[in-house]
Design a protein around this motif. Structure first.
Motif, mmCIF file in Angstrom:
data_model
loop_
_atom_site.group_PDB
_atom_site.id
_atom_site.type_symbol
_atom_site.label_atom_id
_atom_site.label_comp_id
_atom_site.label_asym_id
_atom_site.label_seq_id
_atom_site.Cartn_x
_atom_site.Cartn_y
_atom_site.Cartn_z
ATOM 1 N N LEU A 1 0.822 -1.212 0.000
ATOM 2 C CA LEU A 1 0.000 0.000 0.000
ATOM 3 C C LEU A 1 0.853 1.258 0.000
ATOM 4 C CD1 LEU A 1 -2.885 -0.943 2.397
ATOM 5 C CD2 LEU A 1 -3.136 -0.043 0.090
ATOM 6 N N CYS A 2 2.102 1.114 0.440
ATOM 7 C CA CYS A 2 2.942 2.307 0.597
ATOM 8 C C CYS A 2 3.790 2.577 -0.645
ATOM 9 C CB CYS A 2 3.837 2.130 1.817
ATOM 10 S SG CYS A 2 5.049 0.845 1.561
ATOM 11 N N ASN B 1 1.483 10.505 -5.265
ATOM 12 C CA ASN B 1 0.085 10.475 -5.714
ATOM 13 C C ASN B 1 -0.064 10.526 -7.222
ATOM 14 O OD1 ASN B 1 -1.950 10.217 -3.705
ATOM 15 N ND2 ASN B 1 -1.032 12.018 -2.745
ATOM 16 N N ARG C 1 -2.358 5.910 -7.523
ATOM 17 C CA ARG C 1 -3.729 5.992 -6.988
ATOM 18 C C ARG C 1 -4.555 4.799 -7.465
ATOM 19 N NH1 ARG C 1 -6.078 10.146 -9.164
ATOM 20 N NH2 ARG C 1 -7.910 9.900 -7.862
ATOM 21 N N ARG D 1 -3.391 1.580 -5.595
ATOM 22 C CA ARG D 1 -3.902 1.528 -4.217
ATOM 23 C C ARG D 1 -5.353 1.043 -4.187
ATOM 24 N NH1 ARG D 1 -2.032 7.258 -2.554
ATOM 25 N NH2 ARG D 1 0.159 6.774 -2.302
ATOM 26 N N LYS D 2 -6.136 1.608 -5.128
ATOM 27 C CA LYS D 2 -7.550 1.229 -5.157
ATOM 28 C C LYS D 2 -7.690 -0.257 -5.459
ATOM 29 C CE LYS D 2 -10.104 5.372 -6.072
ATOM 30 N NZ LYS D 2 -11.162 6.035 -6.699
ATOM 31 N N LEU E 1 -10.274 6.205 0.007
ATOM 32 C CA LEU E 1 -9.934 6.107 -1.409
ATOM 33 C C LEU E 1 -11.179 6.205 -2.290
ATOM 34 C CD1 LEU E 1 -7.202 3.305 -1.361
ATOM 35 C CD2 LEU E 1 -6.898 5.757 -1.159
#
Ligand code: SF4
Ligand code: SF4
Ligand code: SF4
Ligand code: FES
Ligand code: FES
Length: 678
Positions: free
Chosen positions: A50-51, A77, A82, A85-86, A118
């Motif tokens: 996630l990071c 970002n 993005r 992450r989703k 998110l």
């Protein structure tokens, strides 16, 4: 690195000042990067992804495990990040039991919070959750594997911070799971019920076991007199559930809320903490005079007591024989209230409100059950009380403060500081100094017992004698101290141990927190409570003195022993109690037995066992080799020790184990050939 080194995070220069990874620098830039598997107190695992951030010239990298270097240009970002992450969160949700509204972690779940943050409103992947049975065998923790995101936080805290290793990863690939050792239920392994795994778990996969329904039931029963006792650490944390700052004291509102809910009496466990100080200090003075069972260990943390019973049985007699304040309260209040009200013991229901999951286990120990009636009937955590207050519809912040009932509601500051690591030692010193010197002291604080370090050593001179104390929090630290005492490297007169880092303020039953600052604020709140109270030394509590005069008799006397003391026993398991981990169904089996006792555990038995199981799997030896784990082959200095067939291998490594398995296999093959020729 140079003093002027910096890197760029989202177009902003951030100085590098000794940070170990990009994540720390990104946080320094005030960017809250999502993480599941990073905790500063644990080793870096780097599994959740996630990071991930973009670093010019390097591409996508995990921020938690990438060391910073000067002039790096980091973007956190980008469109790709993005999207990724989703997708990660959606995949986790697709693999997750989707029972969020009824989950205990519903409002504090990090997966839920991340999905909200998110903007995930639909899950594009098919639900893959497997409906695995929930393990509620433990009195303290419920384990729901269907909600696990495999971040490994629980595995690392149990092994790295607590040095217990009761849970671990099992199986591989899509079947990977986190399970208690050897695939057993949680109550069948070496778990000490500290609950730190549940505290750190980001989802509802590990949660404190709730007793809220049972408590409502007794409250609604008109034949029962329901009595509450509130532990010291609860008062500086309960308010957090209602939006108050950590460390703010809410004793008045808590007493009001409990009465509104329907409790008949509201008392304070700090009262019996004062009583513990008196009994435990006198026990200490006697031991010093007789030079017996020194160091004396505190015994008010049930996770620590179980740790000693299970891993260091040679030290069980060093534990103070005093029951914990919770158990002293249960025994005493039932006895006294029964006499005062004419009610039967079974109709007086004692409910503890604790910061702790191990107290649930402690209340069920057979030593504390008499004629089928428990001294403490139910233990609910700070979190559970918060839920009851919410369910009752009480506006907690606006409640008019009320006071506790007497006599068990009156305490001194010494009883309250039990909530902090170092508090028991300080409270005992406040008593012992006056008792040994025969002089009243003006000041009451012993600040050398306080602090953030997991091991603190204190030297003090009293009545011409030097005393040496250690205050310890976290069981991994306790193990270090015990090993030093065992080897003669350290000598102490008194050792205080609290299983949870920082003591009960950081207990697993407290409102969920991951930032250590929350715990520090609670710690401060406890010391402020002490300062605000009128009295600070347990020996000055007038109700305790009255209790000895009118009911208990002598300190450490017959009645005190019956109600306030107990004994402990070894829980050490020995080699003949092997646990099968993988069994071959072949005709002739090679038996591999790995020692999992303390000595071998410390020397890497856990990793060795895992490596052996992987080796058997990759070499396709599953039908020829059976693996079991045992407790202590009594060769602890030479660990890790394993047995392959009849051969014992000391200082074992995977290479040595693989060789011994191969030799045994050749031997079995040879025997087979000879047999078939006969
Ligand atoms: S409760 Fe404590 S000992 Fe038990 S599995 Fe969790 S962290 Fe380990
Ligand atoms: S049980 Fe919780 S802490 Fe442990 S791996 Fe699963 S999600 Fe992470
Ligand atoms: S330190 Fe306190 S909260 Fe933690 S296990 Fe021990 S008694 Fe419970
Ligand atoms: S927080 Fe970095 S990989 Fe999980
Ligand atoms: S712990 Fe004693 S031999 Fe392994």
């Amino acid at each position: 690195m140079n003093e002027n080194d910096f890197l760029i995070v989202d177009n902003k220069e951030i100085p590098i000042e000794g940070e170990q990874n990009l994540l720390e620098l990104i946080r320094k830039a005030k960017i809250d990067l999502p993480t599941f598997c990073y905790h500063s107190e644990l080793s870096v695992y780097g599994a959740c992804r996630l990071c991930m951030v973009y670093v010019e010239g390097m591409g996508l990298v995990p921020a938690c495990s990438t060391p910073p270097s000067p002039s790096m240009n980091v973007k956190t970002n980008t469109e790709d990040i993005r999207k990724m992450r989703k997708i990660i969160v959606e995949l986790l949700l697709a693999n997750h039991s989707q029972s969020c509204p009824t989950c205990q972690k519903s409002t504090t779940c990090q997966l839920q919070a991340l999905a909200r943050r998110l903007g995930i409103t639909e899950i594009r992947f098919k639900n893959q959750s497997k409906n695995i049975p929930v393990d509620d065998s433990s009195p303290s923790i419920v384990r729901d594997p269907n909600k696990c995101v495999l971040c490994g936080d629980c595995v690392r805290i149990c092994s790295e911070v607590q040095s217990v290793g009761a849970i671990d990863f099992a199986h591989r690939g899509a079947n990977t799971m986190v399970i208690p050792s050897f695939g057993k239920d949680l109550d069948k392994v070496e778990c000490v019920n500290c609950g730190q795994c549940a505290r750190i778990c980001p989802t509802g996969a590990l949660t404190p076991k709730s007793e809220v329904d049972e408590v409502w039931k007794v409250i609604h029963d008109p034949n029962k007199m329901v009595v509450a006792q509130i532990a010291p650490a609860v008062r500086v944390a309960l308010g957090e559930i209602f939006g108050m700052e950590p460390g703010v004291t809410t004793t008045g509102q808590t007493a009001a809320a409990l009465r509104a809910i329907g409790f008949n009496r509201v008392f304070d466990t700090s009262f019996t903490a004062d009583l513990t100080v008196i009994e435990e200090s006198n026990e200490f003075i006697k031991r010093i005079q007789k030079n017996e069972f020194i160091p004396q260990f505190t015994s008010c943390c049930p996770a620590w007591v179980k740790f000693v019973e299970q891993y260091y049985p040679e030290f069980v007699h060093n534990l103070s024989s005093c029951r914990s304040p919770q158990q002293m309260f249960g025994a005493l209040s039932k006895e006294i209230l029964a006499a005062q009200t004419g009610k039967k013991r079974e109709d007086i229901v004692v409910v503890s409100i604790m910061p702790c999951t191990a107290k649930k286990f402690e209340a069920k120990r057979p030593e504390f059950i008499h004629d089928g009636v428990r001294d403490v009937d139910h233990v609910i955590t700070t979190q559970e009380l918060g839920r009851m207050i919410e369910e009752a519809g009480l506006n907690f912040r606006e409640l008019d403060p009320e006071s506790f009932n007497l006599p068990f509601g009156f305490k001194t500051g010494a009883g309250v500081i039990f909530g902090n690591s170092g508090g028991v030692s300080e409270a005992v010193l406040r008593y012992v100094t006056e008792k040994l010197t025969g002089e009243k002291r003006e000041s009451y604080e012993f600040t050398s017992t306080r602090g953030e370090n997991g091991i603190r050593e204190i030297k003090i001179s009293l009545a011409g004698k030097e005393f040496s104390l250690a205050t310890v929090s976290g069981l991994g630290n306790a193990r270090q101290v015990l090993e030093k005492i065992k080897s003669g490297q350290a000598f102490y007169d008194f050792v205080e141990v609290m299983a949870c880092p920082g003591g009960c303020v950081g207990g697993a039953g407290q409102p969920v927190f991951t930032n250590p600052v929350v715990r520090q604020k609670r710690t401060k709140g406890i010391y402020e409570n002490d300062r605000m109270l009128e009295l600070h030394k347990s020996q000055d509590n007038p109700y305790i003195n009255e209790l000895y005069t009118s009911f208990l008799g002598e300190v450490g006397g017959h009645k005190a022993h019956e109600l306030l003391h107990t004994g402990y026993k070894s829980r050490k398991r020995i080699a003949d109690e092997g646990m099968s981990l993988s069994s071959s169904d072949g005709e002739q089996t090679i038996e591999v037995n790995v020692c999992f006792g303390t000595g071998c555990f410390l020397k890497g038995a856990q990793k060795l066992l895992r490596d052996i199981l992987v080796h058997i799997d990759t070499e396709q030896l599953g039908d020829k080799v059976s693996v079991s784990a045992s407790f202590c082959f009594e060769m602890c200095e030479k660990g890790p020790v394993i047995r392959v067939g009849d051969k014992v291998i000391e200082g074992c490594t995977l290479e040595k184990a693989a060789l011994a398995i191969e030799e045994e296999r050749q031997k079995v093959l040879g025997d087979k050939t000879v047999n078939s020729m006969q």
